[in-house]
Design a protein around this motif. Structure first.
Motif, PDB file in Angstrom:
ATOM      1  N   LYS A  64       0.840  -1.191   0.000  1.00 58.16           N
ATOM      2  CA  LYS A  64       0.000   0.000   0.000  1.00 58.16           C
ATOM      3  C   LYS A  64       0.881   1.248   0.000  1.00 58.16           C
ATOM      4  CE  LYS A  64      -3.794  -2.437   0.389  1.00 58.16           C
ATOM      5  NZ  LYS A  64      -4.700  -2.578  -0.770  1.00 58.16           N
ATOM      6  N   PRO A  65       0.296   2.412  -0.348  1.00 56.80           N
ATOM      7  CA  PRO A  65       1.069   3.655  -0.241  1.00 56.80           C
ATOM      8  C   PRO A  65       1.636   3.819   1.167  1.00 56.80           C
ATOM      9  CG  PRO A  65      -0.984   4.051  -1.407  1.00 56.80           C
ATOM     10  CD  PRO A  65      -1.066   2.642  -0.878  1.00 56.80           C
ATOM     11  N   GLY A  66       2.860   4.254   1.245  1.00 54.47           N
ATOM     12  CA  GLY A  66       3.529   4.362   2.541  1.00 54.47           C
ATOM     13  C   GLY A  66       4.566   3.273   2.731  1.00 54.47           C
ATOM     14  N   GLU A  67       4.383   2.138   2.059  1.00 53.32           N
ATOM     15  CA  GLU A  67       5.399   1.084   2.086  1.00 53.32           C
ATOM     16  C   GLU A  67       6.374   1.397   0.949  1.00 53.32           C
ATOM     17  OE1 GLU A  67       3.687  -2.913   2.462  1.00 53.32           O
ATOM     18  OE2 GLU A  67       1.782  -1.948   2.976  1.00 53.32           O
ATOM     19  N   VAL A  68       7.357   2.208   1.276  1.00 50.72           N
ATOM     20  CA  VAL A  68       8.141   2.924   0.271  1.00 50.72           C
ATOM     21  C   VAL A  68       8.762   2.002  -0.769  1.00 50.72           C
ATOM     22  CG1 VAL A  68      10.081   4.472  -0.070  1.00 50.72           C
ATOM     23  CG2 VAL A  68       8.607   4.755   1.923  1.00 50.72           C
ATOM     24  N   ARG A  69       9.442   0.972  -0.342  1.00 53.55           N
ATOM     25  CA  ARG A  69      10.151   0.132  -1.309  1.00 53.55           C
ATOM     26  C   ARG A  69       9.246  -0.915  -1.950  1.00 53.55           C
ATOM     27  NH1 ARG A  69      16.212  -1.174   1.049  1.00 53.55           N
ATOM     28  NH2 ARG A  69      17.011   0.969   0.914  1.00 53.55           N
ATOM     29  N   ALA A  70       8.269  -1.385  -1.217  1.00 50.84           N
ATOM     30  CA  ALA A  70       7.419  -2.469  -1.728  1.00 50.84           C
ATOM     31  C   ALA A  70       6.367  -1.968  -2.713  1.00 50.84           C
ATOM     32  CB  ALA A  70       6.741  -3.198  -0.576  1.00 50.84           C
ATOM     33  N   TYR A  71       5.888  -0.736  -2.543  1.00 51.74           N
ATOM     34  CA  TYR A  71       4.789  -0.217  -3.367  1.00 51.74           C
ATOM     35  C   TYR A  71       5.315   0.181  -4.738  1.00 51.74           C
ATOM     36  CZ  TYR A  71       0.349   2.167  -4.311  1.00 51.74           C
ATOM     37  OH  TYR A  71      -0.878   2.540  -4.837  1.00 51.74           O
ATOM     38  N   GLN A  72       4.929  -0.598  -5.746  1.00 50.42           N
ATOM     39  CA  GLN A  72       5.451  -0.435  -7.096  1.00 50.42           C
ATOM     40  C   GLN A  72       4.310  -0.483  -8.113  1.00 50.42           C
ATOM     41  OE1 GLN A  72       8.453  -3.509  -7.650  1.00 50.42           O
ATOM     42  NE2 GLN A  72       9.187  -3.259  -5.550  1.00 50.42           N
ATOM     43  N   ALA A  73       4.667  -0.306  -9.370  1.00 50.64           N
ATOM     44  CA  ALA A  73       3.659  -0.412 -10.429  1.00 50.64           C
ATOM     45  C   ALA A  73       2.982  -1.775 -10.396  1.00 50.64           C
ATOM     46  CB  ALA A  73       4.312  -0.173 -11.792  1.00 50.64           C
ATOM     47  N   LEU A  74       3.748  -2.816 -10.107  1.00 47.56           N
ATOM     48  CA  LEU A  74       3.193  -4.162 -10.042  1.00 47.56           C
ATOM     49  C   LEU A  74       2.118  -4.262  -8.958  1.00 47.56           C
ATOM     50  CD1 LEU A  74       3.997  -6.646 -11.784  1.00 47.56           C
ATOM     51  CD2 LEU A  74       5.289  -7.469  -9.819  1.00 47.56           C
ATOM     52  N   SER A  75       2.330  -3.575  -7.841  1.00 45.77           N
ATOM     53  CA  SER A  75       1.348  -3.568  -6.751  1.00 45.77           C
ATOM     54  C   SER A  75       0.027  -2.989  -7.241  1.00 45.77           C
ATOM     55  CB  SER A  75       1.855  -2.732  -5.572  1.00 45.77           C
ATOM     56  OG  SER A  75       3.215  -2.948  -5.298  1.00 45.77           O
ATOM     57  N   ILE A  76       0.101  -1.834  -7.871  1.00 47.02           N
ATOM     58  CA  ILE A  76      -1.095  -1.125  -8.323  1.00 47.02           C
ATOM     59  C   ILE A  76      -1.865  -1.940  -9.347  1.00 47.02           C
ATOM     60  CG2 ILE A  76      -1.876   0.922  -9.591  1.00 47.02           C
ATOM     61  CD1 ILE A  76       0.625   2.336  -8.307  1.00 47.02           C
ATOM     62  N   LEU A  77      -1.155  -2.457 -10.338  1.00 43.76           N
ATOM     63  CA  LEU A  77      -1.817  -3.123 -11.451  1.00 43.76           C
ATOM     64  C   LEU A  77      -2.456  -4.444 -11.039  1.00 43.76           C
ATOM     65  CD1 LEU A  77       0.900  -2.273 -14.092  1.00 43.76           C
ATOM     66  CD2 LEU A  77      -1.442  -1.383 -14.042  1.00 43.76           C
ATOM     67  N   TRP A  78      -1.798  -5.214 -10.165  1.00 44.69           N
ATOM     68  CA  TRP A  78      -2.415  -6.470  -9.719  1.00 44.69           C
ATOM     69  C   TRP A  78      -3.592  -6.197  -8.786  1.00 44.69           C
ATOM     70  CZ3 TRP A  78      -2.606 -11.040 -11.638  1.00 44.69           C
ATOM     71  CH2 TRP A  78      -1.546 -11.547 -12.398  1.00 44.69           C
ATOM     72  N   GLN A  79      -3.509  -5.154  -7.961  1.00 43.70           N
ATOM     73  CA  GLN A  79      -4.616  -4.861  -7.048  1.00 43.70           C
ATOM     74  C   GLN A  79      -5.832  -4.326  -7.784  1.00 43.70           C
ATOM     75  OE1 GLN A  79      -3.438  -2.727  -3.387  1.00 43.70           O
ATOM     76  NE2 GLN A  79      -1.391  -3.583  -3.663  1.00 43.70           N
ATOM     77  N   VAL A  80      -5.613  -3.577  -8.861  1.00 44.61           N
ATOM     78  CA  VAL A  80      -6.739  -3.136  -9.684  1.00 44.61           C
ATOM     79  C   VAL A  80      -7.348  -4.319 -10.420  1.00 44.61           C
ATOM     80  CG1 VAL A  80      -7.406  -1.771 -11.709  1.00 44.61           C
ATOM     81  CG2 VAL A  80      -5.944  -0.761  -9.956  1.00 44.61           C
ATOM     82  N   GLY A  81      -6.503  -5.222 -10.902  1.00 46.21           N
ATOM     83  CA  GLY A  81      -6.973  -6.304 -11.757  1.00 46.21           C
ATOM     84  C   GLY A  81      -7.561  -7.496 -11.039  1.00 46.21           C
ATOM     85  N   CYS A  82      -7.127  -7.762  -9.806  1.00 48.42           N
ATOM     86  CA  CYS A  82      -7.517  -9.009  -9.141  1.00 48.42           C
ATOM     87  C   CYS A  82      -7.812  -8.810  -7.662  1.00 48.42           C
ATOM     88  CB  CYS A  82      -6.385 -10.044  -9.249  1.00 48.42           C
ATOM     89  SG  CYS A  82      -6.172 -10.773 -10.871  1.00 48.42           S
ATOM     90  N   GLU A  83      -8.633  -9.699  -7.160  1.00 48.41           N
ATOM     91  CA  GLU A  83      -8.747  -9.886  -5.716  1.00 48.41           C
ATOM     92  C   GLU A  83      -7.602 -10.796  -5.304  1.00 48.41           C
ATOM     93  OE1 GLU A  83     -11.717 -11.854  -2.340  1.00 48.41           O
ATOM     94  OE2 GLU A  83     -12.312 -11.789  -4.449  1.00 48.41           O
ATOM     95  N   ILE A  84      -6.823 -10.373  -4.316  1.00 45.60           N
ATOM     96  CA  ILE A  84      -5.621 -11.106  -3.911  1.00 45.60           C
ATOM     97  C   ILE A  84      -5.843 -11.676  -2.516  1.00 45.60           C
ATOM     98  CG2 ILE A  84      -3.140 -10.981  -3.519  1.00 45.60           C
ATOM     99  CD1 ILE A  84      -3.085  -8.526  -5.363  1.00 45.60           C
ATOM    100  N   GLN A  85      -5.763 -12.997  -2.403  1.00 41.72           N
ATOM    101  CA  GLN A  85      -5.974 -13.667  -1.113  1.00 41.72           C
ATOM    102  C   GLN A  85      -4.769 -14.541  -0.781  1.00 41.72           C
ATOM    103  OE1 GLN A  85      -9.924 -15.260  -2.718  1.00 41.72           O
ATOM    104  NE2 GLN A  85     -10.327 -15.183  -0.513  1.00 41.72           N
ATOM    105  N   LEU A  86      -4.273 -14.403   0.434  1.00 40.62           N
ATOM    106  CA  LEU A  86      -3.213 -15.278   0.929  1.00 40.62           C
ATOM    107  C   LEU A  86      -3.861 -16.520   1.515  1.00 40.62           C
ATOM    108  CD1 LEU A  86      -0.235 -15.844   1.609  1.00 40.62           C
ATOM    109  CD2 LEU A  86      -0.609 -14.630   3.777  1.00 40.62           C
ATOM    110  N   LEU A  87      -3.592 -17.683   0.921  1.00 39.72           N
ATOM    111  CA  LEU A  87      -4.195 -18.934   1.378  1.00 39.72           C
ATOM    112  C   LEU A  87      -3.316 -19.676   2.369  1.00 39.72           C
ATOM    113  CD1 LEU A  87      -5.570 -20.275  -2.029  1.00 39.72           C
ATOM    114  CD2 LEU A  87      -6.738 -18.841  -0.349  1.00 39.72           C
ATOM    115  N   HIS A  88      -1.990 -19.563   2.193  1.00 39.47           N
ATOM    116  CA  HIS A  88      -1.092 -20.371   3.025  1.00 39.47           C
ATOM    117  C   HIS A  88       0.329 -19.867   2.849  1.00 39.47           C
ATOM    118  CE1 HIS A  88       0.254 -23.993   5.155  1.00 39.47           C
ATOM    119  NE2 HIS A  88       1.178 -24.136   4.226  1.00 39.47           N
ATOM    120  N   MET A  89       1.124 -19.953   3.927  1.00 39.33           N
ATOM    121  CA  MET A  89       2.559 -19.657   3.858  1.00 39.33           C
ATOM    122  C   MET A  89       3.325 -20.908   4.240  1.00 39.33           C
ATOM    123  SD  MET A  89       2.694 -15.823   5.548  1.00 39.33           S
ATOM    124  CE  MET A  89       4.397 -15.530   5.073  1.00 39.33           C
TER     125      MET A  89
END
Length: 326
Positions: free
Chosen positions: A169-194
């Motif tokens: 999300k905005p504020g996460e300086v290094r992690a927040y990238q174009a890839l973040s924005i485009l996948w979040q607009v395009g898809c629902e993202i769910q973490l199922l398991h680590m």
């Protein structure tokens, strides 16, 4: 390659059974099943599985399992991550066309807003993880390759590092990238398991684990992530025909995340950039890294109403350079 994990097996079964709905169930495509450990978990969940394997060494055991079942498993020689390569002429297996794959699976295209026609399980190749995510992203927005058949759902293992990028999300300086924005607009993202890296065959020749290094994001696990395309992705001004422009706009903005959006808009010959931002209730001094994914979509749709937008700054040669990521 996956080794074994009872907790993951239970997670997969719960995801499959919990998501069941009345009517025909989606086909489940497993990518690179290897020795078939996860394949058996999927079969035990009572679903029909198509296993797409590119390593000839694993095919005999998978085919033996296929022959022992009554049509619940179909084994195909092919590589999911080499679908629809940008080459001319006849494809050499395991590379293949998505048309041939879906025809073999017996899956027909459905409207975008229909139910999910296919669920895919797999592990992203670690050496090409970022490139693969970009390839899938272009296919998603352009409704090409596997997404010509509808809202195909991906259930994929990705590194913890890339998962954090996709969900930043905005504020996460290094992690927040174009890839973040485009996948979040395009898809629902769910973490199922680590799952710890030790559950996967990732050994180096010296006996250590081949874990991609990350100095600024934790990367201790592989994450099973569900990426379900948004039903309303193309209900506004965003269309498959202009989606490449949207992708390029986001990449241009995030190339200099500290730059002010008004400066970026002015560089695109939009003299009323400040006015446009105010109409969208975006502060004049907002930096590119401050906007949420949905803000970028709203900005793009507003720009589509400007006659200047598509005529002055989007150049074929620049767009082609982005497409070359395929």
């Amino acid at each position: 390659r996956f080794i074994a994990c009872p907790q993951l097996a239970r997670t997969v079964q719960r995801c499959l059974q919990g998501g069941a709905s009345p009517g025909p169930q989606p086909v489940l495509l497993e990518c690179a099943p290897g020795p078939g450990i996860l394949t058996r978990t999927l079969l035990n969940a009572g679903v029909r599985v198509v296993a797409l394997e590119s390593n000839l060494a694993f095919l005999p055991n998978l085919q033996s399992l296929e022959n022992s079942l009554d049509g619940q498993l179909k084994v195909i020689y092919g590589d999911f991550f080499r679908l629809d390569p940008l080459v001319t002429g006849t494809l050499k297996p395991p590379a293949m066309c998505s048309d041939r794959l879906f025809e073999t699976m017996g899956v027909e295209a459905v409207p975008w807003r229909a139910d999910v026609p296919v669920k895919i399980f797999g592990i992203l190749p670690q050496k090409k993880e970022r490139n693969t995510l970009w390839r899938l992203l272009f296919a998603l927005y352009e409704c090409s390759s596997i997404y010509r058949y509808g809202r195909v759902e991906l259930n994929i293992f990705i590194s913890e590092r890339e998962y954090k990028v996709l969900t930043a999300k905005p504020g996460e300086v290094r992690a927040y990238q174009a890839l973040s924005i485009l996948w979040q607009v395009g898809c629902e993202i769910q973490l199922l398991h680590m799952e710890p890296w030790s559950s996967f065959v990732t050994n180096l020749k010296n006996g250590g684990l081949a874990i991609p290094k990350s100095t600024w994001l934790s990367n201790d696990h592989l994450c099973l992530v569900r990426l379900t395309p948004q039903q309303n992705l193309f209900t506004g001004g965003l269309k498959p025909t202009n989606s490449s422009t949207f992708i390029f706009m986001v990449k241009q903005c995030l190339a200099r995340p500290k730059s002010r959006l008004t400066d970026r808009l002015n560089s695109w010959s939009l003299d009323n950039g400040g006015k446009l931002l105010r109409e969208l209730e975006i502060p004049d001094n907002a930096e590119a890294r401050n906007l949420y994914p949905e803000d970028y979509r709203r900005l793009f749709e507003a720009l589509q109403n400007s006659n200047v937008f598509t005529e002055t700054w989007i150049h074929d040669e620049v767009l082609e350079s982005i497409r070359n990521i395929n």
